[in-house]
Design a protein around this motif. Structure first.
Motif: not given
Length: 127
Positions: A19-40, A52-54
């Motif tokens: 179980r991940h906290s909402d803060e962890f999830k938001r931080a993970a999503v924020a990392r994917t929104e950086v230009g050129g970031a690979s979700v995988s 799960q990240l998607f």
């Protein structure tokens, strides 16, 4: 009659769900929104499934839209054939224009540009 005795093997039980906290999830999503970031790659670094990240991106992306942080939208652009400009170009402050099309790159420096040459170069670069 021959009897073959083989040990009965069972699969190991799966561990408890993480179980991940909402803060962890938001931080993970924020990392994917950086230009050129690979979700995988980000999912691998965080040791979570890419799907799960998607799903977190969808969930927290919807919250971001509700907060008024709408993502950028694409705008349709139409390139028309235009006749060569015969009027003199007004002088402007020196600057740099960089145009990248595929692997080709056009870099213009200075205050004045020969419009005929620029038209020819753009005709060659743009399909």
């Amino acid at each position: 009659m021959d009897t073959i005795i083989q040990p009965v093997t069972t699969r190991a039980k799966r561990g408890p769900y993480r179980r991940h906290s909402d803060e962890f999830k938001r931080a993970a999503v924020a990392r994917t929104e950086v230009g050129g970031a690979s979700v995988s790659l980000i999912a691998r670094e965080l040791n979570i499934n890419t799907n799960q990240l998607f799903s977190w991106r969808k969930r927290f992306g919807a919250e971001a839209l509700a907060d008024g942080n709408a993502p950028s939208q694409l705008v349709a652009v139409t390139v028309l054939d235009t006749p060569a400009i015969t009027a003199p170009v007004a002088s402007s402050a020196p600057g740099v224009i960089v145009l990248s099309v595929g692997q080709a790159q056009l870099r213009l420096e200075g205050g004045t540009v020969d419009t005929a040459t620029l038209t020819l170069l753009l005709a060659r670069l743009l399909p």
